[in-house]
Enzyme design. Structure first.
Site, PDB file in Angstrom:
ATOM      1  N   SER A 160       0.832  -1.192   0.000  1.00  0.00           N
ATOM      2  CA  SER A 160       0.000   0.000   0.000  1.00  0.00           C
ATOM      3  C   SER A 160       0.876   1.255   0.000  1.00  0.00           C
ATOM      4  O   SER A 160       1.746   1.394  -0.851  1.00  0.00           O
ATOM      5  CB  SER A 160      -0.963  -0.053   1.187  1.00  0.00           C
ATOM      6  OG  SER A 160      -1.960   0.932   1.091  1.00  0.00           O
ATOM      7  N   ASP A 178      -8.462  -5.468  -5.844  1.00  0.00           N
ATOM      8  CA  ASP A 178      -8.060  -4.409  -4.914  1.00  0.00           C
ATOM      9  C   ASP A 178      -9.019  -3.232  -5.068  1.00  0.00           C
ATOM     10  O   ASP A 178      -9.150  -2.665  -6.153  1.00  0.00           O
ATOM     11  CB  ASP A 178      -6.625  -3.975  -5.235  1.00  0.00           C
ATOM     12  CG  ASP A 178      -6.083  -2.931  -4.277  1.00  0.00           C
ATOM     13  OD1 ASP A 178      -6.843  -2.447  -3.418  1.00  0.00           O
ATOM     14  OD2 ASP A 178      -4.888  -2.596  -4.395  1.00  0.00           O
ATOM     15  N   HIS A 194      -6.812  -5.841  -1.311  1.00  0.00           N
ATOM     16  CA  HIS A 194      -5.692  -4.932  -1.083  1.00  0.00           C
ATOM     17  C   HIS A 194      -4.672  -5.466  -0.082  1.00  0.00           C
ATOM     18  O   HIS A 194      -3.472  -5.257  -0.244  1.00  0.00           O
ATOM     19  CB  HIS A 194      -6.241  -3.587  -0.584  1.00  0.00           C
ATOM     20  CG  HIS A 194      -5.216  -2.508  -0.482  1.00  0.00           C
ATOM     21  ND1 HIS A 194      -4.594  -1.964  -1.595  1.00  0.00           N
ATOM     22  CD2 HIS A 194      -4.702  -1.849   0.594  1.00  0.00           C
ATOM     23  CE1 HIS A 194      -3.745  -1.028  -1.206  1.00  0.00           C
ATOM     24  NE2 HIS A 194      -3.783  -0.938   0.116  1.00  0.00           N
TER      25      HIS A 194
END
EC number: 3.1.2.-
Length: 419
Positions: A232, A324, A358
């Site tokens: 991330s 995601d 994610h």
């Protein structure tokens, strides 16, 4: 004959280690329910259950006996771990103290009743985050606030810097597990920890440069090559490190990365990289879905936020969740590939995982499909489906180790150009 529940390895194992779970001493074809429960360090309970039927000998082995329903179905030897769900919505399983194991309680209940029948057998198993001999070394040197995990032994080990994202604080569980596979791993905090900045906007790239120098001079870190791994926001910081601090960074793993600088501007010496903005009015009602909110980094003026990854010296491994919903990781990986090739660089290795969201964690962590975002303070849809993501996490974990073993071998990587 009383039923027995066996778990191998007996008593304890590392979190990323598979388990062999079997039940014996049941009646032939007896219906039973297996149940698992784990309490995290804040007292939240995570649970899973599955219905099974014993074979003609009164036995069942999760490696050979398919679940008939419950938290999962089919042949899932580790389903009682990865399918766990919290009692409270949007709660994510996070290991806050890697020196203390998670304790998993397993039960065998008679029948397939939803509320559970008579308990027939029980086992307790410890899931550790530090393999035997792994050393945990707190680092408070200069401005750097981190923890270094070293494998057993006195030799030098390939070095990795590990960054998590906007969760903040110091996340050690991935680093501690990787150290069990022969790597010296620095779990690096960069905001909201001790005397570090409270806000991400106050973090400068010089801080990460200091951490890199620390690793390079450590006597048990095998130079001159250092690897990076980030997820991330931590992934786009790894991209920036590889691009702007490029000397000695020779292998970078990017888990659901953006190719642009995100959330806050990036500062380094006289350099300024603006953040890629987003439009929150694009969100639909219900859980916040960030995927379509972000501006296109290829359009004016957003392209100024693009990270010049073509300046990096080492290879990249992109691990991409196709579902995601924090941002378009699949699109960003393709942009990275096109940009590298346009500058005469080799294609990066990109692994696309269907039905994966994610938060790609080490194996057997329950996928956090929706969680409260630590920066936004709202419930966010991360995407993914538990079964598919559990497989992705297992595959990604092996690829991460293989990638670092290949490129952190103490030799300068060959410079390839297609020009």
């Amino acid at each position: 004959m009383a039923a027995t529940l066996s778990v191998e390895p007996a008593g304890r194992s590392c979190w990323d280690e598979p388990l062999s779970i079997a039940v014996r001493g049941l009646a032939p074809e007896q219906p039973v329910t297996l149940r698992s429960v784990l309490r995290d360090e804040k007292g939240m309970l995570f649970r899973a259950h599955a219905r099974y039927r014993a074979d003609s000998h009164g036995e069942l082995d999760l490696a050979r006996t398919p679940a008939l329903g419950g938290s999962f179905s089919g042949l899932e030897p580790m389903g009682l771990l990865w399918a766990m769900e919290p009692d409270r919505p949007f709660w994510r399983l996070i290991k806050r103290d890697v020196q203390i194991p998670f304790v998993v309680e397993l039960e065998v209940l008679d029948g397939h009743e939803p509320d559970g029948g008579q308990r027939l057998a029980r086992a307790v198993h410890e899931r550790h985050f530090m393999a035997p001999g792994v050393r945990r070394v707190p680092v408070r040197e200069g401005r750097v606030r981190a923890t270094l995990f070293l494998p057993p032994g006195k030799g030098q080990f390939p070095g990795i810097i590990d960054l998590y994202g906007s969760i903040g604080g110091l996340c050690e569980h991935r680093a501690s597990l990787l150290a069990g596979h022969g790597f010296a791993v620095l779990a690096l905090a960069y905001f909201q920890f001790e005397d570090l900045p409270e806000n991400l906007s106050d973090v400068r790239l010089e801080y990460f440069e200091e951490a890199l120098a620390l690793m390079l001079r450590h006597p048990q870190v095998k130079g001159p090559n250092i690897g990076l791994i980030g997820v991330s926001k931590g992934a786009d910081l790894c991209l920036s490190m590889a691009a702007f601090l490029k000397d000695n960074i020779t292998a970078t793993v990017l888990i659901n990365a953006c190719v642009a600088n995100t959330l806050v501007p990036l500062y380094y010496k006289d350099l300024f990289v603006p953040e890629l903005g987003c439009d929150q009015t694009k969100n639909k009602s219900g859980l916040m879905d960030l995927r379509d909110m972000w501006n296109n980094p290829l359009e004016e003026p957003n392209h100024q936020s693009l990270i010049p990854l073509e300046k990096a010296q080492g290879p990249f491994l992109f691990l991409v969740g196709m579902d995601d919903h924090n941002w378009k990781s699949d699109v960003y990986a393709r942009i990275a590939c096109e940009r590298l090739q346009a500058h005469g660089k080799d294609r990066p290795q990109i692994i696309y995982y269907p039905e994966t969201g994610h938060c790609i964690e080490p194996p057997y962590f329950p996928p956090p499909i929706a969680t409260v975002h630590f920066v936004l303070g709202e419930a966010v849809f991360n995407g993914g489906k538990p079964r598919a993501q559990s497989r992705a996490q297992l595959d990604a974990w092996q690829r991460i180790q293989t990638f670092f073993q290949k490129y952190l071998n103490g030799e300068k990587p060959a410079r390839h150009s297609k020009l």
